[in-house]
Design an enzyme around this catalytic site. Sequence first.
Site, PDB file in Angstrom:
ATOM      1  N   ILE A 246       0.834  -1.207   0.000  1.00  0.00           N
ATOM      2  CA  ILE A 246       0.000   0.000   0.000  1.00  0.00           C
ATOM      3  C   ILE A 246       0.873   1.265   0.000  1.00  0.00           C
ATOM      4  O   ILE A 246       0.594   2.226  -0.707  1.00  0.00           O
ATOM      5  CB  ILE A 246      -0.946  -0.026   1.228  1.00  0.00           C
ATOM      6  N   LYS A 322      -1.585 -13.373  17.505  1.00  0.00           N
ATOM      7  CA  LYS A 322      -1.650 -14.479  18.480  1.00  0.00           C
ATOM      8  C   LYS A 322      -2.858 -14.203  19.358  1.00  0.00           C
ATOM      9  O   LYS A 322      -3.144 -13.042  19.668  1.00  0.00           O
ATOM     10  CB  LYS A 322      -0.430 -14.491  19.413  1.00  0.00           C
ATOM     11  N   TYR A 379      -2.939  -5.516  17.268  1.00  0.00           N
ATOM     12  CA  TYR A 379      -3.152  -4.784  16.010  1.00  0.00           C
ATOM     13  C   TYR A 379      -4.439  -3.952  16.091  1.00  0.00           C
ATOM     14  O   TYR A 379      -4.459  -2.769  15.742  1.00  0.00           O
ATOM     15  CB  TYR A 379      -3.236  -5.809  14.874  1.00  0.00           C
ATOM     16  N   THR A 414      -2.394  -7.546  -0.944  1.00  0.00           N
ATOM     17  CA  THR A 414      -0.973  -7.205  -0.774  1.00  0.00           C
ATOM     18  C   THR A 414      -0.238  -8.444  -0.267  1.00  0.00           C
ATOM     19  O   THR A 414      -0.860  -9.483   0.006  1.00  0.00           O
ATOM     20  CB  THR A 414      -0.764  -6.102   0.283  1.00  0.00           C
TER      21      THR A 414
HETATM   22  N1  LIG Z   1      -3.186  -5.274   3.377  1.00  0.00           N
HETATM   23  C1  LIG Z   1      -4.322  -5.099   4.000  1.00  0.00           C
HETATM   24  O1  LIG Z   1      -5.324  -5.794   3.712  1.00  0.00           O
HETATM   25  C2  LIG Z   1      -4.444  -4.060   5.076  1.00  0.00           C
HETATM   26  C3  LIG Z   1      -5.689  -3.912   5.697  1.00  0.00           C
HETATM   27  C4  LIG Z   1      -5.843  -2.941   6.670  1.00  0.00           C
HETATM   28  C5  LIG Z   1      -4.788  -2.120   7.001  1.00  0.00           C
HETATM   29  N2  LIG Z   1      -3.590  -2.278   6.399  1.00  0.00           N
HETATM   30  C6  LIG Z   1      -2.506  -1.370   6.822  1.00  0.00           C
HETATM   31  O2  LIG Z   1      -1.917  -0.765   5.685  1.00  0.00           O
HETATM   32  C7  LIG Z   1      -0.534  -0.492   5.931  1.00  0.00           C
HETATM   33  C8  LIG Z   1       0.302  -1.104   4.823  1.00  0.00           C
HETATM   34  O3  LIG Z   1       0.011  -2.483   4.747  1.00  0.00           O
HETATM   35  P1  LIG Z   1       0.578  -3.436   3.596  1.00  0.00           P
HETATM   36  O4  LIG Z   1      -0.428  -4.498   3.399  1.00  0.00           O
HETATM   37  O5  LIG Z   1       1.046  -2.641   2.444  1.00  0.00           O
HETATM   38  O6  LIG Z   1       1.802  -4.076   4.398  1.00  0.00           O
HETATM   39  P2  LIG Z   1       3.240  -4.550   3.901  1.00  0.00           P
HETATM   40  O7  LIG Z   1       3.727  -5.493   4.932  1.00  0.00           O
HETATM   41  O8  LIG Z   1       3.179  -5.033   2.485  1.00  0.00           O
HETATM   42  O9  LIG Z   1       4.081  -3.198   3.927  1.00  0.00           O
HETATM   43  C9  LIG Z   1       4.387  -2.532   5.137  1.00  0.00           C
HETATM   44  C10 LIG Z   1       5.645  -1.724   4.954  1.00  0.00           C
HETATM   45  O10 LIG Z   1       5.948  -1.118   6.202  1.00  0.00           O
HETATM   46  C11 LIG Z   1       7.352  -1.271   6.423  1.00  0.00           C
HETATM   47  N3  LIG Z   1       7.698  -1.258   7.858  1.00  0.00           N
HETATM   48  C12 LIG Z   1       7.384  -2.176   8.782  1.00  0.00           C
HETATM   49  N4  LIG Z   1       7.947  -1.865   9.955  1.00  0.00           N
HETATM   50  C13 LIG Z   1       8.637  -0.709   9.771  1.00  0.00           C
HETATM   51  C14 LIG Z   1       9.424   0.119  10.612  1.00  0.00           C
HETATM   52  N5  LIG Z   1       9.647  -0.205  11.891  1.00  0.00           N
HETATM   53  N6  LIG Z   1       9.971   1.232  10.090  1.00  0.00           N
HETATM   54  C15 LIG Z   1       9.770   1.570   8.796  1.00  0.00           C
HETATM   55  N7  LIG Z   1       9.034   0.818   7.945  1.00  0.00           N
HETATM   56  C16 LIG Z   1       8.475  -0.306   8.431  1.00  0.00           C
HETATM   57  C17 LIG Z   1       7.674  -2.633   5.817  1.00  0.00           C
HETATM   58  O11 LIG Z   1       9.063  -2.784   5.570  1.00  0.00           O
HETATM   59  C18 LIG Z   1       6.839  -2.604   4.561  1.00  0.00           C
HETATM   60  O12 LIG Z   1       7.516  -2.041   3.460  1.00  0.00           O
HETATM   61  C19 LIG Z   1      -0.244  -1.040   7.316  1.00  0.00           C
HETATM   62  O13 LIG Z   1      -0.337  -0.007   8.268  1.00  0.00           O
HETATM   63  C20 LIG Z   1      -1.353  -2.052   7.524  1.00  0.00           C
HETATM   64  O14 LIG Z   1      -1.612  -2.286   8.886  1.00  0.00           O
HETATM   65  C21 LIG Z   1      -3.387  -3.230   5.456  1.00  0.00           C
END
Ligand SMILES: NC(=O)c1ccc[n+]([C@@H]2O[C@H](COP(=O)([O-])OP(=O)(O)OC[C@H]3O[C@@H](n4cnc5c(N)ncnc54)[C@H](O)[C@@H]3O)[C@@H](O)[C@H]2O)c1
Length: 473
Positions: A246, A322, A379, A414
């Site tokens: 995202i 968990k 979360y 994703t």
């Molecule tokens: N994918 C979904 O369905 C979904 C649904 C609801 C919310 N979200 C939220 O959207 C956001 C992005 O999700 P995504 O699916 O793209 O996840 P993803 O795991 O593909 O990407 C997350 C990114 O955050 C980076 N990251 C993690 N920890 C970090 C840190 N300590 N410092 C800097 N960067 C860090 C990771 O390296 C990664 O590039 C998140 O906040 C997630 O909770 C995602």
Amino acid sequence: MNDRYLEFTHSSFGKSLAAMIGLPTPPRLKRADGPWESQPLDGKAVLVGSSRGATLVGPLLSALSGAGATLRIVPEHSGLAPLKEAAAALRITVHGNPADGAGEPRNHAVVFDASGLSSPAQLRELYDFVQPVLRGIAANGRILLLSRAPESLQDVAAKTASTALRGFIRSLGKEVGKNGTTANLIEVPTGADEAIDPVLRFFLTPHSAYVTGQVLPLAAPQTRGVALPGSLEGKIALVTGAARGIGASIAETLAREGAKVIGMDHPSAEGGLGETMAKIGGVGLALDVTAPDAATRIASEVGKNFGGLDIVVHNAGITRDKMLRNMPAHFWDMVLNINLGAILKINEGLLKEGFRDGARVVCISSIGGIGGNAGQTNYGATKAGVIGYVDAMASTFARRGGAINAVAPGFIETAMTAAMPFGPREVGRRINSLSQGGLPQDIAEAVTFFASPAASAVNGRTLRVCGQNFFGQ
Ligand SMILES: NC(=O)c1ccc[n+]([C@@H]2O[C@H](COP(=O)([O-])OP(=O)(O)OC[C@H]3O[C@@H](n4cnc5c(N)ncnc54)[C@H](O)[C@@H]3O)[C@@H](O)[C@H]2O)c1
């Protein structure tokens, strides 16, 4: 990840099989395929209606006509008087709604100004307007209601009627999603009437393809709303977690609209970050969001090269699932620190040094923070915390001419969701009004809108971009 079921039901064999045995066919959503256009409704027919006593008809007609729409009315509708008067005063041409099958293009959108509702009995005007025209809405169409926020109304009957609209739109969203149509409600306080123009453009175009069943209350804007095209030219935007998923899509979409993007990600993701930034001419910053000096490092990097930040998107996030009874403390701490603690600390630092006046911040929440999920107490707590945080900080940002909002994604295709086991993944992507998962682009479009001065009347809000996921409704 590809939605194989959706692709199958759109193949010629899959289509016939689905029709033969009655399988559901998720619609193929029409998404934006380029930057915002100045007349995004050019060539589209929009059917407009109003309730007696409606007060938003003027700005509504001006906005729709300015966006290029061909305006239609139902001449015999009982609430039409304010709309006709406004059209005559503004010299805006309106046409009669053609009968179904008259060879005219179907209505792309049906928009109803319900701001004049003064009692529950008057809700009949809404029924009389919307019910007969539902079948004539084109695929990937839009239904949009405008109202006065119940919280702003003193009169009991008016407040009741205005609140009733929320249940109406949430139910209608669940009925019309089968062909990709969305249904949403915008609540407009007095003082924000002129700010509806860019908001309408978001909700009536493919930029909001995965937003349905939502209620968005506006605030009186700090600054005059501007049209989105070109509004991000020259803006400096920081996106955390920008290496992939995202965050990468948010970075690409902000850059598409003209922003200079600084993509930040954990040092372990530096390779992916470099690739994403190279594609958009952005600048990579390999930095852990939880580093104690994160805010000062960001401020000094940005200060040296760009002066200050206009936009910050707090997207970095992780899951460590968990059941609480089995959850180790380090799972709890890690999720709390990255998803929530870091946002507070970085903003606190940037408010001292780093943000420019008018800075707009967007935080990524989740429907997991609204509906809750077993195994996600950590979360869910962080994502609900984000919703409270943007609400609490809205006035701080407003005083500086800016805003802070959140976007709550539903199931998005994703790496995070691809890692789920088949069963929960399939259920997760289907249990919404559009019967499919969203794409990173869907979140990026909403974030880009919130990050722009076009959303000047949106502050302290959380918008779900989830296809109206059935969790937490
Ligand atoms: N994918 C979904 O369905 C979904 C649904 C609801 C919310 N979200 C939220 O959207 C956001 C992005 O999700 P995504 O699916 O793209 O996840 P993803 O795991 O593909 O990407 C997350 C990114 O955050 C980076 N990251 C993690 N920890 C970090 C840190 N300590 N410092 C800097 N960067 C860090 C990771 O390296 C990664 O590039 C998140 O906040 C997630 O909770 C995602």
